[in-house]
Structures are given as C-alpha cells and as structure tokens.
Enzyme design. Structure first.
Site, short mmCIF file in Angstrom:
data_model
loop_
_atom_site.label_atom_id
_atom_site.label_comp_id
_atom_site.label_asym_id
_atom_site.label_seq_id
_atom_site.Cartn_x
_atom_site.Cartn_y
_atom_site.Cartn_z
N CYS A 79 0.77 -1.27 0.00
CA CYS A 79 -0.05 -0.10 -0.01
C CYS A 79 1.03 1.33 0.04
O CYS A 79 1.76 1.25 0.75
CB CYS A 79 -0.83 -0.21 1.14
N CYS A 193 -0.77 3.73 -6.15
CA CYS A 193 -1.94 3.31 -5.24
C CYS A 193 -2.04 1.65 -5.72
O CYS A 193 -2.05 1.53 -6.89
CB CYS A 193 -3.07 3.93 -5.00
N1 DGL Z 1 -4.05 0.52 -1.77
C1 DGL Z 1 -3.55 1.86 -1.11
C2 DGL Z 1 -2.56 2.51 -1.45
O1 DGL Z 1 -1.75 1.96 -2.28
C3 DGL Z 1 -4.61 2.98 -1.04
C4 DGL Z 1 -6.21 2.70 -0.97
C5 DGL Z 1 -6.99 3.52 0.23
O2 DGL Z 1 -7.19 4.58 0.21
O3 DGL Z 1 -7.17 2.86 1.46
O4 DGL Z 1 -2.19 3.69 -1.61
#
Ligand code: DGL
Length: 268
Positions: A79, A193
C-alpha cells in the site's frame, strides 16, 4: 544466534483493501512455492482520506499484532499510502524484513519521452515528502504532475466483487491529470496506489494508446524474492487471507480471490 525461519511461515502482504492483490500476483510469479497471507484492513479502508498520525498508528499497531499471531518471515506493506507514511515506524517495531511500496517514479523517468509524468495516488500519498524526495532524486529535469484520485479506490473494490466500474470515476482521474497545465504532454502515468493497477484496462482506454501506465508490483516482488533468498518453503504452500472487516462483504470477494489461489479467509 542465527534465527531459523519456520518452513510454514508466510510472507504477509498487507493492504487497506484489495489493492495488495496486485503485489500478491507478482509475488506468486516470483516465488511460486512461498506460503502467503494476504491481510486486508477493510475495517480501515480507505487510508487515503485519513491523517498521517491515524495511518501510522493503525498500520504499526495492526502489523505488530498480526506478526505476533501469524509469525511471518517477511512483511510487505503493499500500500503506497501506508508505506510512504509508516514504513520507518514499522521497521522500528518489527524485527523481520519489511518491504515497502514506493511510487514507481524512477522507472517512469527512464521511460518518458516527453519528459512529463503523471502520478495518480491517494490524497495522503501525493502530499508526502517521501514523494518529493523520489521526485528530487529520480525525476531531475522532468515534470511530475500529481493527482489525488480517491474516486478510483471504490471502483477497484467493486470490480473485484464482479460489479461494474463507474466510468465517471475513471474520467475524473484522467481529467485530474490532463487538466493541469502541461497535462497534455503526459506520456507516462505512475499508478501510485496498489488499487489502481486493478483498473489498468479502464485507465488505459481512457488515457489512450500514447500513454503507458507503470506500477511497482513486479519490482516489489523481485525485492521480496531476494530477501527470501534460499529460504525453505513447504511442499504444498497455502495462500490465505485475513480481513479486519465484515465477513459477508469480504466473502463476496472469494470467487475473485480464488483466481489468486486464495480459497479461505478468517477475520482478524
Ligand atoms: N491501496 C492503497 C495504496 O496503495 C490505498 C487505498 C486506500 O485509500 O486505502 O495507497
């Protein structure tokens, strides 16, 4: 004393939602025999609209407790939002290797022909000094245009549940970059993301054939493989999932999770 890694100890891949699946898929390609635990903090989703303090405390606390319970051999924070904010803190707390997810600005700078790169992330990611440092280090002489696109997180989650993707969300993210001064020169877009590569088909169609999309998942998987070195793996590795969120909602993901080798999940 050298610690011996238990043969069943999983690689723990952590995200706020389904985004970490993009890293899981690449990790399975790099290490087909590795046991993996996919940990999805659905109760905390979305991270992108939270404060730095909230994200750091939540991620460090959860990963501390998950590590005690599941004894992973390595943790990957799949993430960008959590990594750009909490990576150092998590590394201080845990004594196992921690792999973070870093916006792929370096490879994008090498690929761009026009010299203008777009970056799509959450609102929290795009304001981080971590991203400023990557830009200063790897994108010298290039233009980096950033856009916070929280509107893509929900559609990525929906798509994994077999629901249609809202075209307005895709259009809004594309316009957010194209509408900036110089945005028409963008030929490379960093998907900063882990949810966004799940919408690569839709984003690619909207940006058009002259724009290439790039994300860090394959590079992260290579790093995990290097750190696992010559670790021993069990004869029949399990790929499992845990969620902090609602079991019924996560259960809707099972048909899709099966395509990643996950056939069972527990609540954390
Ligand atoms: N998957 C997360 C990232 O890579 C973001 C998603 C969220 O806002 O929780 O930043």
């Amino acid at each position: 004393m050298t610690e011996i890694t238990a043969v069943d100890a999983p690689i723990l891949i952590f995200d706020s939602g389904v985004g970490g699946l993009t890293v899981l898929a690449e990790t399975r390609k790099a290490l087909p025999a590795a046991p993996i635990l996919f940990a999805s903090d659905q109760a905390g989703l979305p991270y992108g609209s939270k404060s730095e303090a909230e994200i750091a405390a939540r991620v460090a606390g959860l990963l501390g407790r998950m590590s005690e319970r599941y004894r992973p051999r390595l943790v990957c924070i799949a993430c960008n939002t959590a990594s750009t904010i909490a990576l150092d803190m998590v590394r201080e707390v845990l004594e196992i290797p921690i792999v973070g997810t870093v916006p792929a600005i370096k490879p994008a700078a090498a690929l761009t022909r026009t010299g203008t790169i777009g970056l799509l992330g959450t609102q929290a990611t795009i304001r981080q000094s971590y991203v400023d440092r990557l830009e200063a280090q790897f994108a010298v002489g290039k233009v980096l245009l950033r856009h916070g696109a929280p509107e893509l997180v929900g559609p990525a989650e929906a798509k994994m549940r077999g629901q249609p993707v809202d075209p307005a969300a895709i259009r809004s993210a594309v316009d957010g970059l194209r509408g900036q001064p110089g945005g028409d020169r963008i030929d490379t877009v960093v998907l900063a993301c882990t949810h966004f590569p799940l919408l690569a088909k839709e984003l690619s169609a909207a940006f058009g054939p002259d724009v290439q999309l790039i994300d860090g998942a394959a590079g992260i998987a290579r790093r995990i493989a290097v750190l696992c070195g010559d670790n021993a793996f069990p004869p029949a590795p399990r790929i499992r999932a845990v969620t902090t969120g609602d079991a019924d909602s996560f259960g809707q993901l099972l048909p899709h999770l099966a395509t990643y080798g996950i056939d069972q999940f527990d609540q954390f």
